[in-house]
Write a protein that holds these residues in place. Structure first.
Motif, short mmCIF file in Angstrom:
data_model
loop_
_atom_site.label_atom_id
_atom_site.label_comp_id
_atom_site.label_asym_id
_atom_site.label_seq_id
_atom_site.Cartn_x
_atom_site.Cartn_y
_atom_site.Cartn_z
N HIS A 1 36.80 78.30 44.03
CA HIS A 1 37.44 77.27 44.85
C HIS A 1 38.95 77.34 44.61
CE1 HIS A 1 37.75 73.65 47.20
NE2 HIS A 1 38.52 73.13 46.26
N LYS B 1 39.90 82.47 37.63
CA LYS B 1 39.26 83.23 38.70
C LYS B 1 38.26 84.21 38.11
CE LYS B 1 43.16 83.19 41.87
NZ LYS B 1 44.07 82.40 41.07
N PHE C 1 42.72 79.79 46.05
CA PHE C 1 43.20 81.00 46.70
C PHE C 1 42.81 82.22 45.87
CE2 PHE C 1 45.67 77.50 48.31
CZ PHE C 1 45.56 77.71 49.68
N PRO C 2 42.52 83.36 46.51
CA PRO C 2 41.95 84.51 45.81
C PRO C 2 42.86 85.21 44.81
CG PRO C 2 42.46 85.11 48.06
CD PRO C 2 42.70 83.63 47.94
N CYS D 1 37.21 84.16 52.55
CA CYS D 1 37.49 82.77 52.20
C CYS D 1 37.14 81.82 53.35
CB CYS D 1 38.97 82.60 51.86
SG CYS D 1 39.52 83.61 50.46
N SER D 2 36.76 80.61 52.98
CA SER D 2 36.51 79.57 53.99
C SER D 2 37.85 79.15 54.59
CB SER D 2 35.82 78.37 53.33
OG SER D 2 36.74 77.70 52.48
N PRO E 1 40.84 77.07 50.02
CA PRO E 1 39.59 77.69 50.45
C PRO E 1 38.62 77.92 49.29
CG PRO E 1 41.28 79.35 50.16
CD PRO E 1 41.94 78.02 49.91
N THR E 2 37.39 78.25 49.65
CA THR E 2 36.42 78.77 48.69
C THR E 2 36.30 80.25 49.01
OG1 THR E 2 35.26 76.68 48.54
CG2 THR E 2 34.03 78.64 47.88
N CYS E 3 36.50 81.10 47.99
CA CYS E 3 36.58 82.54 48.22
C CYS E 3 35.53 83.33 47.44
CB CYS E 3 37.96 83.06 47.81
SG CYS E 3 39.31 82.39 48.80
N PRO F 1 39.16 89.75 50.03
CA PRO F 1 38.65 88.39 49.88
C PRO F 1 38.01 87.88 51.17
CG PRO F 1 41.01 88.34 50.24
CD PRO F 1 40.62 89.80 50.17
N CYS G 1 35.09 87.65 46.48
CA CYS G 1 35.79 88.94 46.53
C CYS G 1 34.78 90.05 46.74
CB CYS G 1 36.58 89.18 45.23
SG CYS G 1 37.54 90.71 45.30
#
Length: 141
Positions: free
Chosen positions: A120, A68, A122-123, A78-79, A84-86, A76, A88
């Motif tokens: 891509h 990350k 989770f954050p 996120c999509s 998701p795509t995130c 975050p 921050c």
């Protein structure tokens, strides 16, 4: 093929898991070569030069392959995809070394920074919880 014991991949950026208490996971990552522990390595449907391990694993999908761009994130964005795509939106004194695009923050450009990378997956953990756990352990943040 459902497997227990050893995970059929070393890491996974695109896990697909079903179930909560006893998750059954697959890894949708496209790779050059599957891990030796993968029993069903097939050509990717999207890119014939890449491969996908079709094995399933009973248990958590494991660590992500891509690091990350931040250690933790309180804000975050996120999509709705899974995973998701995130991004921050935290304003920090200094971006993490893994952040490739660290720019002055929008609200405090002279004293704060923001990582403008996308990830891509989770954050990750929230910073406020990491700080609280570290303070409880006597380490400070």
């Amino acid at each position: 093929m459902a497997m227990g014991g050893r995970r059929p991949w070393k890491c996974c950026d695109q896990p697909i898991c079903r179930g909560w208490k006893y998750p059954v996971c697959e890894c949708a990552d496209e790779v050059d070569e599957c891990a030796p522990t993968c029993h069903s390595c097939v050509p990717s449907k999207a890119n014939a030069t890449r491969k996908v391990c079709e094995d399933t694993y009973i248990g958590k999908a494991g660590p992500g392959c891509t690091e990350k761009p931040w250690k933790c994130c309180d804000e975050p964005f996120c999509s709705g995809a899974d995973p998701p795509t995130c991004h921050c939106a935290d304003e920090v004194e200094q971006c993490a070394p893994t952040c490739k695009t660290c720019l002055p923050a929008l609200l405090h450009p002279w004293t704060r920074h923001m990582c403008f990378d996308f990830f891509h997956g989770f954050p990750g953990p929230q910073c406020r919880y990491l700080a609280a756990a570290d303070d409880a352990a006597g380490g400070g943040y």
